[in-house]
Design a protein around this motif. Structure first.
Motif, PDB file in Angstrom:
ATOM      1  N   HIS A  53     -27.828  12.626  37.729  1.00  0.00           N
ATOM      2  CA  HIS A  53     -28.353  13.997  37.752  1.00  0.00           C
ATOM      3  C   HIS A  53     -29.858  13.976  38.019  1.00  0.00           C
ATOM      4  N   TRP A 110     -31.776  11.682  39.441  1.00  0.00           N
ATOM      5  CA  TRP A 110     -32.182  11.275  40.791  1.00  0.00           C
ATOM      6  C   TRP A 110     -31.798  12.316  41.837  1.00  0.00           C
ATOM      7  N   LEU A 111     -30.632  12.950  41.667  1.00  0.00           N
ATOM      8  CA  LEU A 111     -30.233  13.964  42.643  1.00  0.00           C
ATOM      9  C   LEU A 111     -31.208  15.151  42.656  1.00  0.00           C
ATOM     10  N   GLY A 138     -33.561  15.843  45.739  1.00  0.00           N
ATOM     11  CA  GLY A 138     -33.301  17.139  46.379  1.00  0.00           C
ATOM     12  C   GLY A 138     -34.547  17.997  46.437  1.00  0.00           C
ATOM     13  N   ILE A 164     -28.316  18.901  47.943  1.00  0.00           N
ATOM     14  CA  ILE A 164     -28.406  17.728  47.050  1.00  0.00           C
ATOM     15  C   ILE A 164     -28.756  18.175  45.635  1.00  0.00           C
ATOM     16  N   TYR A 165     -29.686  19.101  45.551  1.00  0.00           N
ATOM     17  CA  TYR A 165     -30.097  19.620  44.239  1.00  0.00           C
ATOM     18  C   TYR A 165     -28.912  20.284  43.538  1.00  0.00           C
ATOM     19  N   GLY A 176     -26.636  17.855  42.095  1.00  0.00           N
ATOM     20  CA  GLY A 176     -27.235  17.344  40.854  1.00  0.00           C
ATOM     21  C   GLY A 176     -26.926  18.252  39.671  1.00  0.00           C
TER      22      GLY A 176
END
Lengths: 46, 471, 290
Positions: free
Chosen positions: B379, B381-382, B386, B438-439, B442
């Motif tokens: 979570h 890193w995403l 992002g 991407i966010y 996450g």
């Protein structure tokens, strides 16, 4: 210097004096223990 | 002395609902980012960029942001005051009204009831609901503080109280309007005055809703997560008072070069630069608290969220003052650069600290260990990657856009038509949209982790249970 | 002291908040929107224009379009005279915006003929092929509600006649928003006062350019002229362009200065070199219509 510039300088200086007083009062050496105490209190089990 | 019976169920509810609205905000954000790439994705009358963008911002600020503030303040105030919440009934009413307000806001914005005042787009009936909501919340928090069992009020409580007062003043003044019908009103302020009042509100809503409350959380959750007290209580005194004093002067940096009086612009510019000091007062306090504890960046995922969060706050509060300088504003204002800036604050600073808070709460309100630390790291890193893709693409495109808008030929004519400059933005808008996706992934990982914690989390280590009284 | 007294802390915080608020938010009311700000010729919106403004707000046009021109060289060249405080006294609230995904609209009024706007709102990509402006043709399907507009005008205190209200029954939302856009920034005669005078003799610097050179200038035509005058100069919103109709100098002046009455925008901001390229293209390019 016109009136506006003098006012501007006066206000700036006034704010700085107030700021310096707050900092001076906060960082008075003899208060160190007392002033820093709350940060330990909040670490108590809650 | 026995442990006070803290109310935690209400905290759970606010956490859950703020997560719901957070996902809505990010999802709508992703949708509008694709609408900017392809206008055929607008489905009038309801699903157009013009109507969805206010839903994105307001769901983010009032749904996710304020929802988290409710959850965290109610949690922190009980612990810091060593006393249960003043009125559980009032808090339950607040939860109901909160969701009713957010739903009403989303529906009316979709229907086009839009005051166009940024972050204040809701029409007057919704404004009234928000005012009642905030008053109910404030009474509960303030009464709890007044009835506290711990005499000393910790730093977080100062920021909480300042936020309660600040938001109340700002929101009410900017809401002043004459109703024409059930969902249409005209602001009592006109033209240049209207602009000045709006950005006094707009900028300080960022101060009072998206700076003071996350700072309250940061000052509480960092020491609690690391097990080491905050570096300097005295530094926090200076930072707190300077911050709430200086912020209110700076709204007009959103209006540099517009027809508002020049001296207001100059004051806004000067105070914006000065704001670096109190902002960095908190950043330094955070970093110095890590002295001898930096290994926790590796061992303790909570610290990772908090320290990255305060780092983005530090970057945000350097970039912001830079943008508030007339010459720099002349170049980047109105370009993509600005959304790049805002999203570093919201996705980076506010959200990282808020989710750290939620991870911290989970074992304490559900009595279960967080389901998966590796998922929490995923979570992390995403959302960080992002967000960096999102903001960086917008900074680059913003500079490109500004450069093209200002490009001139030798004979003093403009080099590019507006459309020629817009066409160059498309690749960056694609990159931005991908960053957003991407966010979003996450966030979904995060929600899965929360859900699994509630469903399947292990019983916590005995110490935790002992510490936490459960209502 | 204050760290142990919540009421005191809140009073101090309120005081701290109110200093900057008073000076930068309350105090300006003394100077802004006063007689000193007033500009002769700035008038309240008519019922049709005000309704158009409300539709502009409803659709959130301010999310992508600003309405304030800053006193910066490139900006004044692109959009027109910079904005003045007195021009906005009837705007409740202001619509200056904060983001230019699309261009600024503060000086849009009178730039294009109504027909341009109808076509642009219906199918924006017919005018700007790669724009991300959504289509708003559906506004034409929505009738206006005269009684509601009358009530709005009363609340705003703007002058209006029953004839103006009655007329709304024959109009739709598209008519309203276009009427609003045509009023933007045109209360002051900035087009006349800001016009660049051409002095001295006009001489075609590209006289006798060959067909290959002319072909190289066609993109200039396509991005600035074709939306109204057609891809092959066959005409559309604007008339067909016939090379022999005007002499070089007249054609140059028309493109450079525009024809306000005829809805032809001025293209002085292209610079005289590019205007001359267009003149040569229109007069001598053999690949196009005439």
């Amino acid at each position: 210097m016109d009136l506006a510039s003098i006012m501007y300088l006066a206000v700036t200086f006034g704010l700085f004096v107030i700021f310096a007083l707050i900092v001076g009062n906060t960082y008075k050496r003899k208060n160190k223990q007392k002033k820093e105490a709350p940060k330990y209190r909040m670490m108590d089990d809650d | 002395m026995g442990k006070p019976q803290y109310h935690t169920d209400i905290v759970k509810s606010f956490v859950n609902w703020s997560l719901v609205w957070g996902v809505v905000a990010v999802l709508v954000g992703v949708i509008v980012s694709f609408q900017m790439i392809n206008p055929d994705l607008n489905y009038p009358p309801y699903f157009t960029f013009g109507r969805l963008r206010p839903i994105h911002t307001n769901a983010g600020i009032y749904g996710w942001g304020v929802g988290t503030i409710f959850a965290m303040f109610i949690y922190m105030v009980q612990r810091l005051c060593k006393t249960p919440l003043w009125s559980l009934g009032l808090a339950r009413f607040q939860l109901w009204l909160f969701n009713a307000t957010i739903i009403a806001a989303a529906v009316t914005l979709l229907l086009g009831y839009n005051t166009t005042l940024e972050y204040h787009e809701m029409e007057w009936p919704i404004d009234l609901m928000i005012v009642v909501l905030w008053v109910v919340f404030s009474i509960n928090i303030i009464m709890t503080i007044i009835k506290r069992k711990e005499e000393q009020m910790y730093i977080s409580l100062w920021y909480m109280m300042a936020a309660l007062i600040g938001v109340a003043i700002l929101f009410t003044v900017n809401a002043l309007a004459v109703p024409v019908s059930a969902f249409k009103s005209y602001s009592i302020f006109a033209g240049t005055n209207s602009a000045n009042v709006q950005w006094w509100f707009g900028h300080n809503a960022v101060a009072m809703a998206l700076t003071a409350p996350p700072l309250a959380m940061f000052y509480y959750f960092l020491p609690k997560s690391t097990g080491v007290p905050i570096y300097s209580h005295r530094l926090s005194i200076i930072a707190f008072w300077s911050l709430i004093f200086m912020y209110l002067w700076t709204g007009a940096h959103h209006l540099l070069w517009t027809p508002i009086p020049d001296w207001i612009q100059t004051l806004a510019m000067a105070f914006s630069i000065m704001l670096i000091a109190p902002s960095w007062g908190s950043v330094i306090n955070g970093y110095m608290s890590m002295k001898g504890q930096w290994h926790q960046m590796r061992d303790n995922y909570l610290v990772k969220f908090l320290i990255l969060g305060i780092t983005f706050y530090g970057l945000q509060t350097l970039q912001g003052p830079m943008q508030a300088i007339r010459t720099f504003s002349a170049f980047i204002h109105y370009t993509d650069w600005v959304p790049g800036h805002i999203h570093m604050g919201t996705m980076g600073w506010v959200s990282l600290v808020s989710v750290a808070g939620i991870y911290f709460l989970l074992p304490r309100i559900y009595g279960r260990e967080v389901y998966s630390i590796p998922l929490a790291n995923l979570h992390f890193w995403l959302v960080v990657i992002g967000q960096l893709i999102w903001s960086t693409s917008m900074w680059i495109s913003g500079i490109l856009q500004a450069g093209m808008w200002n490009a001139m030929n030798a004979d003093g004519s403009l080099t590019y038509t507006f459309t020629e400059t817009m066409v160059e933005m498309y690749p960056y808008w694609w990159i931005r949209a991908i960053g957003g996706v991407i966010y979003l992934i996450g966030i979904l990982v995060f929600i899965y982790n929360v859900y699994m914690t509630v469903q399947k989390g292990k019983e916590p280590a005995p110490k935790l249970l002992e510490v936490e009284g459960r209502a | 002291m204050w760290e142990k007294k919540p009421i005191l802390l809140m009073l101090m915080a309120t005081a701290a908040i109110l200093v900057g608020t008073t000076i930068t938010m309350i105090l300006p009311f003394v100077w802004v929107n006063t007689e000193a700000d007033r500009i002769e010729g700035v008038t309240p919106y008519t019922p049709l224009e005000q309704e158009g403004r409300d539709i502009y707000m409803r659709e959130g046009c301010n999310n992508c379009h600003t309405q304030t021109v800053r006193p910066l060289v490139a900006e004044v060249l692109r959009y027109g005279d910079y904005s003045k405080s007195g021009e906005f006294v009837y705007d409740r609230p202001f619509l200056w915006g904060s983001k230019r995904t699309g261009p600024d609209l503060a000086r849009l009024g009178g730039k294009y003929p109504d027909a341009w706007h109808y076509q642009h709102m219906e199918t924006p990509r017919s005018i700007f092929p790669k724009t991300n402006m959504p289509a708003y043709g559906w506004l034409s399907n929505n009738a206006l509600k005269p009684d509601k507009v009358r009530r709005k005008m009363q609340v705003l205190g703007f002058p209006h006649s029953e004839a103006q209200i009655a007329e709304l029954a024959t109009k739709n939302e598209m008519d309203a928003i276009i009427a609003y856009m045509q009023k933007l920034g045109s209360d002051i005669p900035w087009r006349q006062t800001g016009r660049t005078e051409i002095v001295g003799e006009l001489r075609n610097p590209f006289s006798g350019a060959d067909q290959t050179t002319l072909a190289g200038w066609r993109p200039l035509y396509q991005s600035n002229c074709s939306a109204c005058h057609g891809t092959n100069m066959e005409g559309g919103i604007g008339p067909e362009l016939v090379g022999d109709y005007y002499d070089e100098e007249t054609l140059f002046r028309i493109i450079y200065d525009g024809i306000a009455a005829g809805g032809m925008p001025a293209y002085a901001n292209l610079g005289s070199e590019r205007v001359w390229q267009l003149v040569n293209l229109i007069k001598y390019d053999q690949s196009t219509g005439d």
